[in-house]
Design a protein around this motif. Structure first.
Motif, mmCIF file in Angstrom:
data_model
loop_
_atom_site.group_PDB
_atom_site.id
_atom_site.type_symbol
_atom_site.label_atom_id
_atom_site.label_comp_id
_atom_site.label_asym_id
_atom_site.label_seq_id
_atom_site.Cartn_x
_atom_site.Cartn_y
_atom_site.Cartn_z
ATOM 1 N N LYS A 224 0.822 -1.215 0.000
ATOM 2 C CA LYS A 224 0.000 0.000 0.000
ATOM 3 C C LYS A 224 0.859 1.269 0.000
ATOM 4 O O LYS A 224 0.837 2.046 -0.949
ATOM 5 C CB LYS A 224 -0.966 -0.026 1.183
ATOM 6 C CG LYS A 224 -2.004 -1.140 1.045
ATOM 7 C CD LYS A 224 -2.984 -1.183 2.195
ATOM 8 C CE LYS A 224 -4.011 -2.297 1.970
ATOM 9 N NZ LYS A 224 -4.945 -2.455 3.104
ATOM 10 N N LEU A 225 1.642 1.461 1.041
ATOM 11 C CA LEU A 225 2.402 2.698 1.141
ATOM 12 C C LEU A 225 3.529 2.765 0.111
ATOM 13 O O LEU A 225 3.627 3.714 -0.666
ATOM 14 C CB LEU A 225 2.964 2.841 2.564
ATOM 15 C CG LEU A 225 3.697 4.142 2.868
ATOM 16 C CD1 LEU A 225 2.771 5.336 2.721
ATOM 17 C CD2 LEU A 225 4.285 4.095 4.284
ATOM 18 N N GLY A 226 4.407 1.766 0.113
ATOM 19 C CA GLY A 226 5.549 1.779 -0.798
ATOM 20 C C GLY A 226 5.143 1.738 -2.254
ATOM 21 O O GLY A 226 5.716 2.453 -3.096
ATOM 22 N N ASN A 227 4.155 0.912 -2.573
ATOM 23 C CA ASN A 227 3.694 0.791 -3.952
ATOM 24 C C ASN A 227 3.134 2.119 -4.457
ATOM 25 O O ASN A 227 3.408 2.543 -5.593
ATOM 26 C CB ASN A 227 2.631 -0.302 -4.045
ATOM 27 C CG ASN A 227 2.129 -0.500 -5.460
ATOM 28 O OD1 ASN A 227 2.890 -0.761 -6.377
ATOM 29 N ND2 ASN A 227 0.817 -0.379 -5.639
ATOM 30 N N PHE A 228 2.365 2.788 -3.613
ATOM 31 C CA PHE A 228 1.781 4.068 -4.021
ATOM 32 C C PHE A 228 2.872 5.102 -4.302
ATOM 33 O O PHE A 228 2.854 5.782 -5.332
ATOM 34 C CB PHE A 228 0.835 4.582 -2.932
ATOM 35 C CG PHE A 228 0.231 5.921 -3.236
ATOM 36 C CD1 PHE A 228 -0.693 6.071 -4.264
ATOM 37 C CD2 PHE A 228 0.604 7.044 -2.510
ATOM 38 C CE1 PHE A 228 -1.246 7.310 -4.552
ATOM 39 C CE2 PHE A 228 0.059 8.286 -2.788
ATOM 40 C CZ PHE A 228 -0.870 8.416 -3.817
ATOM 41 N N PHE A 229 3.829 5.220 -3.397
ATOM 42 C CA PHE A 229 4.893 6.201 -3.595
ATOM 43 C C PHE A 229 5.707 5.902 -4.851
ATOM 44 O O PHE A 229 6.071 6.817 -5.606
ATOM 45 C CB PHE A 229 5.807 6.241 -2.366
ATOM 46 C CG PHE A 229 5.487 7.363 -1.430
ATOM 47 C CD1 PHE A 229 6.217 8.528 -1.441
ATOM 48 C CD2 PHE A 229 4.422 7.253 -0.554
ATOM 49 C CE1 PHE A 229 5.910 9.572 -0.588
ATOM 50 C CE2 PHE A 229 4.102 8.284 0.304
ATOM 51 C CZ PHE A 229 4.848 9.453 0.288
#
Length: 717
Positions: free
Chosen positions: A400-405
């Motif tokens: 979620k977090l890393g993929n989005f960034f």
């Protein structure tokens, strides 16, 4: 308004483990970091508790001076805290002269007031071979309540009962192994009973002399419940002196050879730690401890509730010059893989061990913080598992977090050379900005209410929203049709605003990750007042990243543990599991157990499945939830796509119940779900949980569910 935060002083007689971190230190760090970001005047103090029988007992066993023990573990634990981002403003020591002076002054003030102390001569166990009186922990014997042969003079660690030394059956001195004798000695007792009426009103109503002090509705139920249990049984005088050769000398002419009991001097350590910080920073300690506007909050574990909610407040009240706590958000206990932490059994992992063994793990410090935050024992005991650690890291941080960034930065560089684009038209970002504003407010309100798990869930929801928004908007598809489509800029403007919000909002939870994210966005590391500034920008409808602002690229911030191409991280986790297997084999003298064959059942009932261990069962995370939306899955006559509310988080669920239920009838249906199964796609739709159902002989399904209105997100045991 000053905010004074304290965390329970850890004993400097051994290393700390994950349970300690989850109890009194990580929650306080989240709260302190948030308050600083809001621009508040915050002072968070702690330090090593370096007196007491446990330290002298260990020193005697090892044949060394107690100071060698406290020096070793003070430095070890202080380093561990720092490595894991625990941001104390000051970490003091109770062996320091300033603490001795502060504690003795406190004793003198109570003694001079009269009526606070009772002096009693009693019989206490004495070791004739060592020539000294025995503190409670210096005596072992058979527990009179459960028969455990290794109970201490103050507590049985088998059944948990509070004991007195004279209750033990066949007591022996742990110093010499000899049978102790009773000998008369004199001690000072704090007359706690005279403060009972004040404490009862203060706990139940939150008032002192009719003036409001705190809101009891904001206190945790188990905190008030434990306090009222003690009050209803009637408070008794508490001894505050001990016959020991290690500790703070009692400042009284008739108390030669006696020291202050550790429970009396340890909480005064909060005051001496504050004094030391103020001396070094040109401040007045009274601005924190004797200012009626001070918001004092004690962060502790549930085993310290009585000391921080009854005894220490009574001491402060008796002294007369100090503020009392506004809240004591005590956490319950954290277990490890279904059992209590135990160094002797090799069960668990200590903080310094984790730091050493996970040194090469990407964002390892914050990976641990995040796994603990997502499973904090806020209202009930919780269980840390390596499976949970893996899931929270892979699902939340990586997916979620890393993929989005990574996607946002790549696309911004691809289409706009790394510059935040402008909105295509005024108001095109209003909906996204509203979502960011709501998430920022929600996370903040949860933290202020000490609901740190809910705050973390709200953070994950914003990251999920960002991914969904980007995927649904699909700027890459628009670019194939028209590379100049102005909507591409609007989409990536909005995504960069979400990224900027996430980078800041991550700071209380995972500060090192937050710093990396802010660096990717070419922003300064989050600092005092930044949350308040962000809130103000959002309320004014202004962007968090202005058009034209250049950003960097994220790359793979969180390489996944479960990776088909690289099992490096998975092997690291497996080594931790192997240690537990070895610990079980040492304890039980057994190897892998084979499940017995299924027992035949009557024909009208399905056969039972193969037996599983209790540890396997406890790995399942069963929670209450409510179905909030339901629709048929395209191209499938069996599947329904459901959205469930888990009390602070919503998840997508695909369930094969379409032949049994009309989707329109399922809204509001309470359910029980398995929340920690690995997510998978079914008919192209992501399923993040599994709903429990019962099936009868006619293959008719019924929901396994709590009563309506039970509440969402609660554990099913």
């Amino acid at each position: 308004m000053p905010h004074l935060l304290t965390s329970a002083l850890p004993y400097a007689n051994g290393p700390l483990h994950l349970g300690h971190l989850a109890g009194a230190y990580l929650p306080a760090d989240i709260y302190a970091r948030y308050l600083r970001l809001m621009g508040k005047d915050v002072l968070w103090v702690c330090g090593s508790d370096e007196h007491g029988a446990a330290i002298t007992l260990r020193a005697k066993k090892e044949g060394i001076d107690p100071k060698q023990i406290i020096d070793k573990y003070h430095e070890l634990n202080k380093h561990s805290f720092a490595a894991l981002g625990i941001s104390f403003d000051y970490y003091h020591r109770t062996s320091e002269p300033l603490h001795h002076e502060t504690s003795q002054d406190f004793f003198r003030k109570l003694d001079q007031k009269g009526g606070e102390f009772i002096i009693r001569s009693t019989e206490q166990y004495y070791d004739p071979e060592f020539g000294q009186f025995l503190a409670d922990r210096y005596i072992k014997g058979i527990c009179p309540k459960c028969g455990f042969a290794e109970a201490y003079g103050d507590q049985c660690e088998n059944c948990g009962s509070d004991l007195s030394p004279t209750e033990l059956i066949d007591p022996v001195s742990v110093l010499s192994g000899a049978k102790p004798i009773l000998r008369e000695t004199k001690h000072w007792y704090f007359d706690l009973a005279r403060h009972e009426e004040f404490l009862r009103t203060w706990i139940q109503e939150g008032t002192i002399d009719g003036e409001p002090q705190h809101d009891p509705r904001q206190w945790k139920k188990h905190v008030i419940g434990q306090c009222m249990s003690w009050l209803n049984e009637g408070l008794q005088p508490r001894a505050i002196t001990r016959d020991l050769d290690w500790g703070i000398s009692v400042p009284h002419p008739d108390a030669e050879g006696k020291v202050l009991y550790v429970w009396f001097d340890a909480p005064i350590g909060y005051i001496s730690s504050t004094k030391q910080w103020c001396l070094e920073n040109g401040r007045d300690w009274k601005d924190y401890w004797q200012n009626p506007d001070t918001e004092l909050v004690h962060f502790i574990g549930k085993d310290n509730i009585v000391f921080h909610c009854l005894i220490f407040p009574a001491m402060l009240r008796a002294h007369g010059d100090y503020v009392l706590p506004k809240n004591v958000p005590a956490n319950q206990f954290l277990n490890f893989e279904g059992d209590k932490f135990s160094k002797s059994r090799g069960w668990g992992i200590e903080l310094h061990e984790y730091i050493e063994e996970f040194d090469a793990f990407p964002n390892g410090e914050d990976a641990l913080r995040w796994a603990l935050i997502r499973n904090l024992p806020e209202q009930s005991d919780a269980d840390f598992t390596w499976d949970g650690f893996t899931e929270y890291y892979d699902k939340d941080l990586a997916d979620k977090l890393g993929n989005f960034f990574n996607r946002v930065t790549v696309l911004t560089h691809k289409f706009f050379d790394g510059a935040v684009p402008a909105l295509a038209e005024a108001g095109a970002g209003a909906q996204v900005q509203s979502k960011i504003r709501e998430a920022t407010a929600s996370i903040g309100s949860h933290i202020e209410a000490f609901r740190f798990k809910d705050a973390a869930s709200a953070f994950v929801e914003l990251a999920s929203y960002g991914n969904t928004y980007l995927q649904d908007a699909a700027p890459w598809s628009l670019a194939k049709l028209d590379p100049e489509d102005p909507r591409i800029g609007t989409i990536l403007f909005n995504c960069n605003q979400i990224a900027a919000a996430l980078a800041l909002l991550a700071h209380p939870f995972v500060p090192l990750v937050s710093a990396k994210l802010r660096t990717v966005l070419k922003q300064e590391v989050a600092d005092n007042g930044d949350w308040a500034k962000t809130r103000d920008l959002l309320e004014a409808g202004k962007p968090l990243l202005e058009p034209g602002h250049l950003i960097g690229t994220a790359g793979v911030l969180f390489p996944k543990i479960v990776d088909r191409k690289d099992d490096t991280l998975q092997n690291l986790i497996q080594r931790q599991r192997d240690k537990l297997t070895a610990a079980l084999e040492r304890r039980d003298g057994a190897t892998t157990l084979t499940a017995p064959p299924a027992t035949p059942q009557p024909l009208e009932r399905p056969a039972e499945k193969a037996e599983v261990s209790f540890d396997d069962f406890t790995k399942l995370d069963l929670r209450t939830a409510t179905i909030v939306s339901a629709e048929a899955v395209k191209k499938s006559n069996k599947l329904l796509h459901l959205t469930i509310d888990l009390g602070g988080e919503r998840r997508s669920v695909v369930s094969g119940i379409a032949k049994h239920f009309d989707p329109a009838t399922l809204i509001g249906q309470p359910v029980v779900v398995v929340t920690n199964l690995a997510p998978r796609k079914m008919a192209g739709v992501l399923s993040e949980a599994m709903i429990l159902m019962a099936e009868d002989a006619d293959e008719k399904l019924q929901f396994v569910a709590p009563p309506a209105g039970f509440g969402n997100g609660w554990t099913v045991r």
